[in-house]
Design a protein around this motif. Structure first.
Motif, PDB file in Angstrom:
ATOM      1  N   LEU A  11       0.744  -1.150  -0.059  1.00 39.93           N
ATOM      2  CA  LEU A  11      -0.057   0.023  -0.011  1.00 39.93           C
ATOM      3  C   LEU A  11       0.856   1.271  -0.137  1.00 39.93           C
ATOM      4  CD1 LEU A  11      -2.856  -1.261   2.688  1.00 39.93           C
ATOM      5  CD2 LEU A  11      -3.151  -0.739   0.045  1.00 39.93           C
ATOM      6  N   SER A  12       2.030   1.050   0.630  1.00 36.69           N
ATOM      7  CA  SER A  12       2.932   2.301   0.761  1.00 36.69           C
ATOM      8  C   SER A  12       3.870   2.287  -0.125  1.00 36.69           C
ATOM      9  CB  SER A  12       3.618   2.423   2.144  1.00 36.69           C
ATOM     10  OG  SER A  12       4.420   1.365   2.406  1.00 36.69           O
ATOM     11  N   TYR A  13       3.718   1.629  -1.398  1.00 39.52           N
ATOM     12  CA  TYR A  13       4.890   1.445  -2.430  1.00 39.52           C
ATOM     13  C   TYR A  13       4.973   2.791  -3.073  1.00 39.52           C
ATOM     14  CZ  TYR A  13       7.122   0.390  -6.641  1.00 39.52           C
ATOM     15  OH  TYR A  13       8.247  -0.105  -7.403  1.00 39.52           O
ATOM     16  N   LEU A  14       5.954   3.593  -3.349  1.00 37.11           N
ATOM     17  CA  LEU A  14       6.483   4.792  -3.880  1.00 37.11           C
ATOM     18  C   LEU A  14       7.401   4.318  -5.070  1.00 37.11           C
ATOM     19  CD1 LEU A  14       6.232   7.821  -4.018  1.00 37.11           C
ATOM     20  CD2 LEU A  14       8.341   7.773  -2.574  1.00 37.11           C
ATOM     21  N   SER A  15       6.863   4.907  -6.197  1.00 35.31           N
ATOM     22  CA  SER A  15       7.687   4.710  -7.361  1.00 35.31           C
ATOM     23  C   SER A  15       8.606   5.986  -7.475  1.00 35.31           C
ATOM     24  CB  SER A  15       6.913   4.623  -8.662  1.00 35.31           C
ATOM     25  OG  SER A  15       7.742   4.514  -9.934  1.00 35.31           O
ATOM     26  N   ALA A  16       9.799   5.911  -7.436  1.00 31.50           N
ATOM     27  CA  ALA A  16      10.977   6.831  -7.283  1.00 31.50           C
ATOM     28  C   ALA A  16      12.277   6.309  -8.175  1.00 31.50           C
ATOM     29  CB  ALA A  16      11.320   7.253  -5.825  1.00 31.50           C
ATOM     30  N   GLU A  17      12.834   7.343  -8.849  1.00 28.93           N
ATOM     31  CA  GLU A  17      14.133   6.904  -9.633  1.00 28.93           C
ATOM     32  C   GLU A  17      15.188   6.981  -8.772  1.00 28.93           C
ATOM     33  OE1 GLU A  17      14.377   9.660 -12.885  1.00 28.93           O
ATOM     34  OE2 GLU A  17      12.569   8.951 -13.884  1.00 28.93           O
ATOM     35  N   PRO A 111      19.211   9.427  -3.634  1.00 25.93           N
ATOM     36  CA  PRO A 111      18.382  10.529  -3.618  1.00 25.93           C
ATOM     37  C   PRO A 111      16.967  10.238  -3.515  1.00 25.93           C
ATOM     38  CG  PRO A 111      19.339  10.391  -5.733  1.00 25.93           C
ATOM     39  CD  PRO A 111      19.974   9.064  -4.783  1.00 25.93           C
ATOM     40  N   LEU A 112      16.255  10.965  -2.720  1.00 27.28           N
ATOM     41  CA  LEU A 112      14.889  10.771  -2.829  1.00 27.28           C
ATOM     42  C   LEU A 112      13.958  12.213  -2.546  1.00 27.28           C
ATOM     43  CD1 LEU A 112      12.879   8.313  -2.109  1.00 27.28           C
ATOM     44  CD2 LEU A 112      12.963   8.911   0.434  1.00 27.28           C
ATOM     45  N   PRO A 113      13.606  12.559  -3.798  1.00 28.93           N
ATOM     46  CA  PRO A 113      12.825  13.820  -3.947  1.00 28.93           C
ATOM     47  C   PRO A 113      11.749  13.998  -3.172  1.00 28.93           C
ATOM     48  CG  PRO A 113      13.672  12.986  -6.145  1.00 28.93           C
ATOM     49  CD  PRO A 113      13.847  11.726  -4.997  1.00 28.93           C
ATOM     50  N   GLY A 114      11.649  15.135  -2.262  1.00 27.59           N
ATOM     51  CA  GLY A 114      10.586  15.446  -1.617  1.00 27.59           C
ATOM     52  C   GLY A 114      10.446  15.197  -0.206  1.00 27.59           C
ATOM     53  N   TYR A 115      11.823  14.590   0.099  1.00 24.43           N
ATOM     54  CA  TYR A 115      11.999  13.937   1.610  1.00 24.43           C
ATOM     55  C   TYR A 115      13.412  14.277   2.051  1.00 24.43           C
ATOM     56  CZ  TYR A 115       7.774  11.331   1.056  1.00 24.43           C
ATOM     57  OH  TYR A 115       6.332  10.609   0.826  1.00 24.43           O
ATOM     58  N   PHE A 195      18.142   0.885   4.101  1.00 24.38           N
ATOM     59  CA  PHE A 195      16.849   1.419   4.807  1.00 24.38           C
ATOM     60  C   PHE A 195      17.435   2.889   5.642  1.00 24.38           C
ATOM     61  CE2 PHE A 195      17.418  -3.096   4.953  1.00 24.38           C
ATOM     62  CZ  PHE A 195      16.342  -3.581   4.347  1.00 24.38           C
ATOM     63  N   SER A 196      16.172   3.679   5.761  1.00 24.37           N
ATOM     64  CA  SER A 196      16.517   5.009   6.529  1.00 24.37           C
ATOM     65  C   SER A 196      15.117   5.588   7.017  1.00 24.37           C
ATOM     66  CB  SER A 196      17.272   6.017   5.603  1.00 24.37           C
ATOM     67  OG  SER A 196      17.405   7.204   6.217  1.00 24.37           O
ATOM     68  N   ILE A 197      15.152   6.333   7.932  1.00 32.54           N
ATOM     69  CA  ILE A 197      13.955   7.152   8.180  1.00 32.54           C
ATOM     70  C   ILE A 197      14.099   8.635   7.605  1.00 32.54           C
ATOM     71  CG2 ILE A 197      12.841   8.175  10.165  1.00 32.54           C
ATOM     72  CD1 ILE A 197      13.774   5.896  11.769  1.00 32.54           C
ATOM     73  N   VAL A 198      12.920   8.929   7.021  1.00 33.61           N
ATOM     74  CA  VAL A 198      12.861  10.212   6.335  1.00 33.61           C
ATOM     75  C   VAL A 198      11.515  10.886   6.736  1.00 33.61           C
ATOM     76  CG1 VAL A 198      14.150   9.154   4.243  1.00 33.61           C
ATOM     77  CG2 VAL A 198      11.469   9.337   4.460  1.00 33.61           C
ATOM     78  N   VAL A 199      11.551  12.235   6.531  1.00 30.18           N
ATOM     79  CA  VAL A 199      10.443  12.923   6.508  1.00 30.18           C
ATOM     80  C   VAL A 199      10.087  13.950   5.460  1.00 30.18           C
ATOM     81  CG1 VAL A 199      11.879  14.834   7.560  1.00 30.18           C
ATOM     82  CG2 VAL A 199       9.295  14.630   8.128  1.00 30.18           C
ATOM     83  N   GLU A 200       8.791  14.215   5.257  1.00 31.57           N
ATOM     84  CA  GLU A 200       8.389  14.697   3.840  1.00 31.57           C
ATOM     85  C   GLU A 200       8.820  16.145   3.982  1.00 31.57           C
ATOM     86  OE1 GLU A 200       4.641  15.056   0.990  1.00 31.57           O
ATOM     87  OE2 GLU A 200       4.485  14.473   2.925  1.00 31.57           O
ATOM     88  N   SER A 201       9.411  16.598   3.038  1.00 31.81           N
ATOM     89  CA  SER A 201       9.770  18.022   3.037  1.00 31.81           C
ATOM     90  C   SER A 201       8.881  19.102   2.753  1.00 31.81           C
ATOM     91  CB  SER A 201      10.878  18.362   1.658  1.00 31.81           C
ATOM     92  OG  SER A 201      12.073  17.506   2.043  1.00 31.81           O
TER      93      SER A 201
END
Length: 308
Positions: A11-17, A111-115, A195-201
């Motif tokens: 459900l939480s799958y995110l498609s990112a490059e 890199p994780l755009p938006g986070y 793995f890591s812990i991120v927060v949305e920018s």
């Protein structure tokens, strides 16, 4: 619980490059340096390894285990807690778990755009231990069959905006999953990866009382920068026109020079041909010198002397 985790991850799958090629090359390099720590290795003992000087800040370690022991007992290794029931494919009698802490290189390779990252990216990859001097080894596919693998993060940065934090999983195939963070800054996984812990920018909100009017034109840039940009464009146009005129003048000068040069060469050739003819004898007639022929080439014939 494992079934619930799999559903949540879907459900939480995110498609990112993700720069999977660059990250895979880093895995190959770190596997080589991690295996160098096995000088006289003992099974079940983790060994910290050195990284190249151009990767300062990255931490790696290697742990050799029997696959049967990992499946029956599990293991706690750095921030990773492997439960009972973890197996590998293809089968290997012994395997090596290579640990990665990418530190300040996390955002470069993942890199994780938006986070924004609140922790470094931690990686754990399994390889065959049959040859501890081997390089460019393929991954072993390890999976948890019962309970999930736990990653207990330490040194988590504070979240000043109060936004919801997320666990991010970078799978080895380049896909990315987001899931909720558990108690004690814990993330769950069913297989190896990073793995890591991120927060949305969060973009800064406009200050009260300054709601923009959609119908109004954009306000001028403070400090007269809009005027400076207009002046700079004017000078660019003027400079382009002057440069074009100068180029045309140069081309006209070159055409004229080539024309004059060809005329001069033609005149020189004519003079050369004239000089190469027979020289005439100069005779003085009064005070003037004039050319005269030394010999008459064709004898004149009187008409009355002509006999048919």
């Amino acid at each position: 619980m494992l079934v619930v985790l799999i559903r949540l991850s879907r459900l939480s799958y995110l498609s990112a490059e993700v720069s999977s090629g660059q990250a895979a090359a880093l895995d190959v390099l770190l596997q080589d340096y991690a295996y160098r720590a096995f000088v006289q290795p003992k099974t079940g003992v983790p060994y910290d390894a050195q990284v190249p000087s151009n990767l300062t800040g990255v931490q790696i370690a290697a742990l050799r285990l029997r696959s049967g022991s990992l499946y029956r007992r599990g293991v706690v290794y750095k921030e990773f807690e492997f439960p009972v029931g973890v197996n590998e494919s293809p089968y290997a009698e012994r395997l090596v778990l290579v640990y990665q802490n990418l530190g300040n290189w996390s955002v470069v390779y993942y890199p994780l755009p938006g986070y924004s990252y609140l922790t470094p990216v931690l990686g754990l990859i399994a390889y065959d231990a049959i040859n501890l001097s081997a390089k460019r080894l393929p991954y072993l596919d390890i999976k948890a069959t019962d309970d999930p693998i736990k990653i207990k993060f330490q040194d988590v940065k504070p979240n000043p905006d109060g936004a919801a934090v997320k666990c991010v999983t970078f799978n080895l195939d380049g896909s990315v999953n987001l899931s909720d963070v558990g108690s004690g800054n814990t993330c769950l996984a069913v297989q190896q990866g990073h793995f890591s812990i991120v927060v949305e920018s969060i973009a800064p909100a406009p200050s009260p009382g300054t709601t923009p009017n959609k119908g109004s034109p954009p306000s001028p840039t403070p400090g007269g920068r809009g005027k400076k940009k207009s002046n700079s464009k004017t000078w660019i146009i003027v400079g382009s026109v002057l440069g074009g005129l100068a180029l045309l003048a140069l081309l006209a000068f070159l055409v004229l020079w080539v024309h004059k040069y060809r005329e001069r060469k033609h005149l020189e050739e004519m003079e050369k041909v004239a000089d190469s003819g027979e020289a005439l004898h100069m005779t003085t007639v009064g005070d003037t010198k004039a050319p005269s022929a030394m010999v008459t080439r064709t004898q004149p014939t009187i008409e009355s002397e002509y006999v048919p």
